[in-house]
Design an enzyme around this catalytic site. Structure first.
Site, PDB file in Angstrom:
ATOM      1  N   THR A  31       0.853  -1.197   0.000  1.00  0.00           N
ATOM      2  CA  THR A  31       0.000   0.000   0.000  1.00  0.00           C
ATOM      3  C   THR A  31       0.890   1.249   0.000  1.00  0.00           C
ATOM      4  O   THR A  31       0.649   2.202  -0.757  1.00  0.00           O
ATOM      5  CB  THR A  31      -0.930  -0.007   1.241  1.00  0.00           C
ATOM      6  OG1 THR A  31      -1.462  -1.323   1.415  1.00  0.00           O
ATOM      7  CG2 THR A  31      -2.078   0.975   1.078  1.00  0.00           C
ATOM      8  N   ALA A  83      -1.029  -1.507   7.343  1.00  0.00           N
ATOM      9  CA  ALA A  83      -1.144  -2.391   8.514  1.00  0.00           C
ATOM     10  C   ALA A  83      -1.654  -3.746   8.041  1.00  0.00           C
ATOM     11  O   ALA A  83      -2.209  -3.880   6.947  1.00  0.00           O
ATOM     12  CB  ALA A  83      -2.099  -1.799   9.541  1.00  0.00           C
ATOM     13  N   LYS A  94       1.128  -4.945  12.899  1.00  0.00           N
ATOM     14  CA  LYS A  94       2.013  -4.621  11.787  1.00  0.00           C
ATOM     15  C   LYS A  94       3.225  -5.547  11.814  1.00  0.00           C
ATOM     16  O   LYS A  94       3.483  -6.206  12.805  1.00  0.00           O
ATOM     17  CB  LYS A  94       2.493  -3.168  11.895  1.00  0.00           C
ATOM     18  CG  LYS A  94       1.365  -2.162  11.648  1.00  0.00           C
ATOM     19  CD  LYS A  94       1.838  -0.721  11.613  1.00  0.00           C
ATOM     20  CE  LYS A  94       3.045  -0.477  10.781  1.00  0.00           C
ATOM     21  NZ  LYS A  94       2.942  -0.964   9.380  1.00  0.00           N
ATOM     22  N   GLU A 103       9.279   0.934  11.831  1.00  0.00           N
ATOM     23  CA  GLU A 103       7.939   1.526  11.714  1.00  0.00           C
ATOM     24  C   GLU A 103       7.483   2.072  13.064  1.00  0.00           C
ATOM     25  O   GLU A 103       6.920   3.165  13.155  1.00  0.00           O
ATOM     26  CB  GLU A 103       6.950   0.477  11.192  1.00  0.00           C
ATOM     27  CG  GLU A 103       7.221   0.095   9.744  1.00  0.00           C
ATOM     28  CD  GLU A 103       6.377  -1.064   9.238  1.00  0.00           C
ATOM     29  OE1 GLU A 103       6.260  -1.196   8.016  1.00  0.00           O
ATOM     30  OE2 GLU A 103       5.854  -1.842  10.044  1.00  0.00           O
TER      31      GLU A 103
HETATM   32  C1  5RP Z   1       5.342  -3.998   7.053  1.00  0.00           C
HETATM   33  C2  5RP Z   1       3.963  -3.679   7.489  1.00  0.00           C
HETATM   34  C3  5RP Z   1       2.958  -3.335   6.430  1.00  0.00           C
HETATM   35  O1  5RP Z   1       2.438  -2.099   6.712  1.00  0.00           O
HETATM   36  C4  5RP Z   1       1.871  -4.374   6.447  1.00  0.00           C
HETATM   37  O2  5RP Z   1       2.449  -5.660   6.279  1.00  0.00           O
HETATM   38  C5  5RP Z   1       0.828  -4.110   5.363  1.00  0.00           C
HETATM   39  O3  5RP Z   1       1.394  -4.332   4.112  1.00  0.00           O
HETATM   40  P1  5RP Z   1       0.569  -4.199   2.757  1.00  0.00           P
HETATM   41  O4  5RP Z   1       0.319  -2.751   2.531  1.00  0.00           O
HETATM   42  O5  5RP Z   1       1.495  -4.824   1.737  1.00  0.00           O
HETATM   43  O6  5RP Z   1      -0.716  -4.979   2.885  1.00  0.00           O
HETATM   44  O7  5RP Z   1       3.638  -3.654   8.654  1.00  0.00           O
HETATM   45  O8  5RP Z   1       6.152  -4.391   8.120  1.00  0.00           O
END
Ligand code: 5RP
Length: 217
Positions: A31, A83, A94, A103
């Site tokens: 995302t 997230a 996360k 993060e």
């Molecule tokens: C990385 C994270 C990401 O924000 C979480 O995995 C969501 O990822 P995506 O946007 O690919 O669904 O915490 O450590």
């Protein structure tokens, strides 16, 4: 709309929060990848970014956005990140992308945390998504035994070494009724670097891509 189109839509919605901001905190994931692309389109309006992972740093540089060390810039006005799960209280899981420690540091150092997700991430109670825990490599088995005592089922994410050269345990089976308490308990296990529960410092705003709309929580 596909899940990726929803991710794109919320990423664009987050760009509206980048007003009178010089340095943007940037998370990690698919995302956020869209968010970085949109941020590239307005790079003339900002000075640069603080990044939560090597992957995001590479992408930011590719679109022409300078990346700063957090130590050099102090408190950030805004942090934008995705997230894996979001509760109605804006508590998060996360770390699916293994970037949870940086993060969490950037979230802590930011005045406003804008979380961007598609609707599949919204749950009433956190815990279906296995809870990532970053651990010092030599403490992996010890921490795993402590997590079992708490009722979890930790699984070592093999072949994953974090940007901080640590290991990840993904913990299944937690029904997280009290996220703040569990975050504190897991933080206190010796050898734990970071738990992927963002409850003590939750998101301030959650943008959710749902159908053709973006809902603000
Ligand atoms: C990385 C994270 C990401 O924000 C979480 O995995 C969501 O990822 P995506 O946007 O690919 O669904 O915490 O450590």
């Amino acid at each position: 709309m596909t899940q990726d189109e929803l991710k794109q839509k919320v990423a664009l919605a987050a760009i509206h929060y980048i007003k009178d901001v010089s340095i943007v905190g940037v998370g990690t994931g698919s995302t956020v990848k869209h968010f970085i692309d949109y941020l590239g389109d307005i790079k003339g309006d900002i000075e640069g970014a603080v990044s939560s992972s090597e992957v995001s740093t590479a992408h930011l540089k590719k679109v022409g956005i300078p990346v700063f060390d957090l130590n050099a810039v102090g408190t950030l006005d805004i942090y934008v990140d995705g997230a894996d799960e979001v509760s109605p209280h804006k508590h998060l899981i996360k770390g699916g992308g293994a970037a949870l420690t940086r993060e969490k540091i950037i979230a802590a150092a930011s005045k406003k945390f804008v979380c961007i997700v598609d609707e599949s991430k919204c749950v009433d109670v956190l815990g279906k998504f296995p809870l990532p825990v970053e651990v010092i490599p030599m403490a992996r088995s010890y921490v795993a035994r402590e997590l079992v005592k708490l009722g979890g089922q930790p699984v070592w994410r093999e072949n994953c070494i974090t940007d901080n050269h640590n290991a990840i345990l993904d913990v299944y089976n937690f029904n997280i009724i009290d996220p703040i308490k569990l975050e504190q308990i897991i933080n206190n296990i010796t050898g734990v670097v970071t738990v992927g529960l963002f409850a003590m410092r939750p998101a301030d705003v959650v943008l959710i891509g749902k159908g053709t709309e973006v809902i603000t929580l």
